[in-house]
Design an enzyme around this catalytic site. Structure first.
Site, PDB file in Angstrom:
ATOM      1  N   HIS A  85     -25.006 -17.167  14.450  1.00  0.00           N
ATOM      2  CA  HIS A  85     -23.907 -16.352  13.923  1.00  0.00           C
ATOM      3  C   HIS A  85     -24.285 -15.745  12.570  1.00  0.00           C
ATOM      4  O   HIS A  85     -23.885 -14.636  12.230  1.00  0.00           O
ATOM      5  CB  HIS A  85     -22.639 -17.191  13.749  1.00  0.00           C
ATOM      6  CG  HIS A  85     -21.937 -17.467  15.036  1.00  0.00           C
ATOM      7  ND1 HIS A  85     -20.588 -17.279  15.213  1.00  0.00           N
ATOM      8  CD2 HIS A  85     -22.404 -17.916  16.230  1.00  0.00           C
ATOM      9  CE1 HIS A  85     -20.253 -17.600  16.454  1.00  0.00           C
ATOM     10  NE2 HIS A  85     -21.331 -17.994  17.090  1.00  0.00           N
TER      11      HIS A  85
ATOM     12  N   ASP B 110     -16.203 -14.345  10.352  1.00  0.00           N
ATOM     13  CA  ASP B 110     -16.619 -14.805  11.673  1.00  0.00           C
ATOM     14  C   ASP B 110     -15.388 -15.289  12.435  1.00  0.00           C
ATOM     15  O   ASP B 110     -14.445 -15.826  11.850  1.00  0.00           O
ATOM     16  CB  ASP B 110     -17.622 -15.944  11.546  1.00  0.00           C
ATOM     17  CG  ASP B 110     -18.270 -16.293  12.883  1.00  0.00           C
ATOM     18  OD1 ASP B 110     -19.397 -15.838  13.119  1.00  0.00           O
ATOM     19  OD2 ASP B 110     -17.632 -17.016  13.701  1.00  0.00           O
TER      20      ASP B 110
END
Ligand code: NAG
Length: 498
Positions: free
Chosen positions: A22, A125
């Protein structure tokens, strides 16, 4: 009245999740924002900053306004050894809840930072759903970042809406996902566990889903020619904006120093490295690149099948392997002998741990890749236009396989049947014959392989155009930045409501 130039200095904070897969695309995206004049701050912990800080330093020295705000991970407080603060294949299973706990402890600090740094926008995120509330409190925009394909978000949404997966009799019976731009079929066994039975992860996904609906919009590391139809689907499904801003790795990493020092790599991969020498000695399109990403581990039984398929195939290969910590010793002996044999025959090159993937993929010798269908890898291999053998494992990989094999038709499925958790071996072992067959289909000079290669090359050209002036991702970025500036101006003038 605040004038428009005062809104020009726009501060955007990027808050990545603490897993390598990520962090890397989000940091690349943040770097692209900085390239276009945005004042960027990335908030993360010390151990995670180490994964990318060199790129930030280089960009800073290039005159860009970008920095990392480093937080101390509360290792002691949660009972973790110092430095264990990232989710990857080496994270011991029993430590995961503690890492989550440590992250939760940091939340108030991060919240305070948003305020102190006077952010105009938070790019968060998906795994930090709480940032949607903070942004609302501060009266600024929150944009959700997915380290995944748009198609996978659309697929989950449509399954929740229409539940076609609950209307088949067996876990291995095919159902169709309705309401998507293409007719895509899957089986229940290929769906994430939280979609089959409720569990804690499903609760988190529901919070993430809610936060997506309440966000100003979503950003993806994708591009219009890749998933354009799904961008539209996403906008309708979630009722928010949606921008594809990729491929970010291509955009942010334009020279060799950017490419080789990306991610966890501890080795400098200059022109004279062993690996590149080996690759440069090989014929064009003759080498298969095999990698299953930063989170995967296989049991010995699966390694044996892969090794056998590779050794008996008529193609050379690079295989990125991870140590298993499983029944220690057992694997090691087998893999060491395998490595010795393929080294002697000059047929194969094993990389233990992290590979400088961008450099490998763009080498002329690479003809195709075997991939777990992690989104970063798919996008990176698209940058260079490689056909793929798809071998989905966990997360949203099985959805990504649909995009590669059925929508874009640039891959051959190895035939994986069963979703597993990222930190489990699962029960499925794909057999050597299946692996060999799929490898043959993408590497051999048949008509189908040739067409797949052409389509992949076409997409690679599209990817390169997407990030240039006039390209779709470029236009999206400029438009998004302008929009955020005008919202900032409204806010400064007391006109804004988010
Ligand atoms: C997720 O959000 C969408 C859009 O608001 C909604 O239609 C859907 O029902 C939500 N799904 C869940 C499981 O909450």
């Amino acid at each position: 009245m605040v004038m428009s130039h005062e809104a020009n200095n726009m501060k955007v904070i990027f808050l990545p999740f603490i897993s390598t897969s990520h962090i890397i695309p989000m940091v690349d995206m943040a770097r692209v924002f900085a390239m276009y004049g945005v004042d960027v701050t990335i908030i993360t912990t010390k151990g995670n900053a180490a994964i990318f800080q060199k790129s930030i330093d280089r960009d800073f020295n290039r005159g860009r306004s970008i920095k990392t705000h480093v937080l101390e991970f509360p290792a002691k407080q949660v009972g973790l050894p110092v430095g264990v603060e990232t989710f990857n294949a080496d994270t011991p299973l029993d430590m995961s809840p503690k890492i989550y706990y440590g992250l939760a402890i940091l939340q108030p600090q991060i919240e305070k930072l948003f305020e102190e740094l006077e952010a105009d926008c938070i790019v968060s995120d998906m795994f930090h759903p709480w940032t949607v509330g903070v942004a609302a409190k501060l009266g600024i925009q929150r944009i959700i970042f997915y380290a995944a394909s748009v198609l996978s978000r659309s697929a989950v949404h449509t399954l929740e809406q229409h539940a076609t997966h609950t209307r088949v009799d067996h876990d291995s019976e095919k159902f169709t996902m309705v309401g998507l731009p293409h007719k895509l079929e899957m089986t229940r066994l290929q769906l994430p566990d939280w979609m089959r039975k409720s569990n804690a992860y499903g609760q988190l996904m529901k919070m993430i889903n809610d936060s997506a609906t309440k966000s100003y919009g979503a950003v993806f590391n994708s591009f219009h020619d890749f998933e354009g139809a799904y961008e539209e689907h996403y906008k309708n499904a979630f009722g928010t904006k949606c921008w594809s801003l990729g491929p970010v790795s291509l955009w942010a990493n334009q020279d060799v120093s950017d490419k080789s020092e990306r991610g966890d790599t501890k080795v400098e991969e200059g022109e004279d490295s062993d690996l590149l020498k080996w690759l440069n000695s090989k014929k064009e399109n003759s080498v298969l690149y095999v990698s299953f990403g930063s989170l995967n581990k296989f049991p010995l039984s699966q390694l044996v099948e892969i090794a056998h398929a590779l050794e008996t195939s008529s193609h050379d290969f690079i295989w990125v392997v991870r140590k298993n910590n499983d029944k220690e010793g057992e694997d090691e002996g087998f893999m060491e002998e395998f490595e010795k044999r393929v080294k002697e025959s000059n047929k194969g090159y094993l990389i233990w741990g992290w590979a400088p993937q961008l450099l490998i993929l763009e080498n002329q010798a690479i003809g195709a890749m075997v991939t777990h269908c992690g989104w970063n890898t798919i996008v990176e291999s698209m940058n260079v236009g490689l056909p793929m053998v798809t071998w989905p494992l966990f997360a949203e990989h099985f959805f990504n396989e649909k995009l590669v094999v059925d929508v874009l038709r640039i891959g051959v499925s190895v035939g994986a049947k069963e979703w597993r958790n990222w930190n489990e071996f699962g029960s499925e072992v794909v057999k050597r014959d299946e692996i060999g067959k799929a490898i043959g289909l993408v590497m051999e000079n048949g008509k189908e392989a040739e067409e797949m290669r052409l389509r992949a090359k076409g997409l690679s050209d599209d990817a390169k155009k997407a990030i240039l002036v006039g390209g779709s991702s470029h236009a999206n970025l400029i438009q998004l930045i302008e929009e955020l500036k005008s919202l900032k101006l409204q806010r400064l003038n007391g006109l804004c409501c988010c």
